[in-house]
Design a protein around this motif. Sequence first.
Motif, short mmCIF file in Angstrom:
data_model
loop_
_atom_site.label_atom_id
_atom_site.label_comp_id
_atom_site.label_asym_id
_atom_site.label_seq_id
_atom_site.Cartn_x
_atom_site.Cartn_y
_atom_site.Cartn_z
N PHE A 9 5.53 -3.90 -5.59
CA PHE A 9 4.17 -4.45 -5.55
C PHE A 9 3.16 -3.51 -6.18
CE2 PHE A 9 5.96 -7.34 -2.33
CZ PHE A 9 5.43 -8.53 -2.80
N SER A 32 1.08 -4.75 -9.26
CA SER A 32 -0.38 -4.68 -9.19
C SER A 32 -0.95 -3.99 -10.43
CB SER A 32 -0.79 -3.92 -7.92
OG SER A 32 -2.19 -3.86 -7.81
N THR A 33 -0.38 -2.85 -10.83
CA THR A 33 -0.89 -2.15 -12.01
C THR A 33 -0.68 -2.97 -13.28
OG1 THR A 33 1.20 -0.91 -12.21
CG2 THR A 33 -0.61 0.16 -11.03
N THR A 43 -0.65 -6.21 -13.48
CA THR A 43 -1.64 -7.29 -13.45
C THR A 43 -3.02 -6.79 -13.88
OG1 THR A 43 -0.40 -8.26 -11.60
CG2 THR A 43 -2.59 -9.14 -12.02
N ALA A 74 -4.13 -8.75 -8.31
CA ALA A 74 -3.77 -7.32 -8.28
C ALA A 74 -4.14 -6.68 -6.95
CB ALA A 74 -4.47 -6.59 -9.43
N PHE A 116 -1.69 -7.94 -4.30
CA PHE A 116 -0.40 -7.24 -4.39
C PHE A 116 -0.51 -5.82 -3.81
CE2 PHE A 116 0.31 -9.95 -8.42
CZ PHE A 116 0.85 -10.98 -7.67
N ALA A 117 -1.62 -5.15 -4.12
CA ALA A 117 -1.82 -3.78 -3.63
C ALA A 117 -1.94 -3.75 -2.11
CB ALA A 117 -3.06 -3.17 -4.27
N VAL A 139 -5.14 -0.44 -2.30
CA VAL A 139 -6.20 -1.41 -2.59
C VAL A 139 -7.41 -0.70 -3.18
CG1 VAL A 139 -7.86 -3.02 -1.57
CG2 VAL A 139 -5.46 -3.08 -0.85
N ILE A 189 -6.52 0.50 -6.79
CA ILE A 189 -6.50 -0.62 -7.75
C ILE A 189 -7.91 -1.15 -8.00
CG2 ILE A 189 -5.75 -3.01 -8.06
CD1 ILE A 189 -3.60 -0.95 -8.70
#
Length: 301
Positions: free
Chosen positions: A57, A61-62, A64, A111, A114-115, A123, A126
């Motif tokens: 994840f 995330s990164t 995305t 993103a 996901f984080a 979070v 990101i």
Amino acid sequence: MAALMNKRFLLKLLSLFSVVRGYNILIVVIAQYLTSAFILAPELPLRQVLFDDNLFFLILSTATVIASGYIINNFYDSEKDLINRPKKTMLDRVVSQRTKLSVYFILNFAAIFFASYVSFRAVVFISLYIFVIWFYSHRLKKILFLGNLVASILTITPFFAIFIYYKNFETVIFIHATFLYLMIVMRELVKDLENMPGDMAQNYRTIPLVYGEKWSKFFLAILTVIAIFPILLLTTRFEIGYMDYFFYVSFLLLVLFLLFLYFSRAKWQYLLLHNILKLIIVAGVFSILLIDIDEVLSRVF
């Protein structure tokens, strides 16, 4: 009619894929996993790394955020890219600016979602990454020196994320990261040389426009010489297995880079220099497997 609608839909998907540069994101994801498995956590079983939910994840995330970053950068650079990359821009413009912005916000929310699976700190990380990418695209990229510096940091940030995740602070990792960062900084400066017409039209203050091509080449030559030091350290002071050969080839490519740099004048010549650096970066991703081939085979099979 249905066939025509399908063709339009596929063309829009292709256009969106071009805008987010899906091929670049795929390389980054592969690089993150290889770095995790064979540099940052070589002592862990390969299955444990590949099926680590938090790592998955974090990487998702990164990736995305990178996709959304390409969209917002494309949004702000649409006029400049029409001068510098007219063919690609025509494909990118199949999708409207409004649609791009909608996808941009959707990707950013995704993103952060996901984080949130990883941790609150992820979070925050990101969210800051998203903000800095937007601020860079909106304002910082036009500022002399700062634009190149921030662009290079943003490019390497996905690797910093997994570096923090594994908390591996060995010296060899910092030297690897230094070499990668220098390649990225050099690539950003070559891109500025390549994109001078569009940058000039949009009043960007890039190094080539402020100091001229001659000084830009001098800066690139200095960076190339500096990049040789990590190569020497990695090949003489550390055990990196058959990855030695990657750095030997990189050294030769950097020598060729310097020779081509001296004679470069036209856009296609700067594009060639850009591709040399891109080759070194991409080859470096897959050469991670050469650090310990026996270990790779034993962990895979």
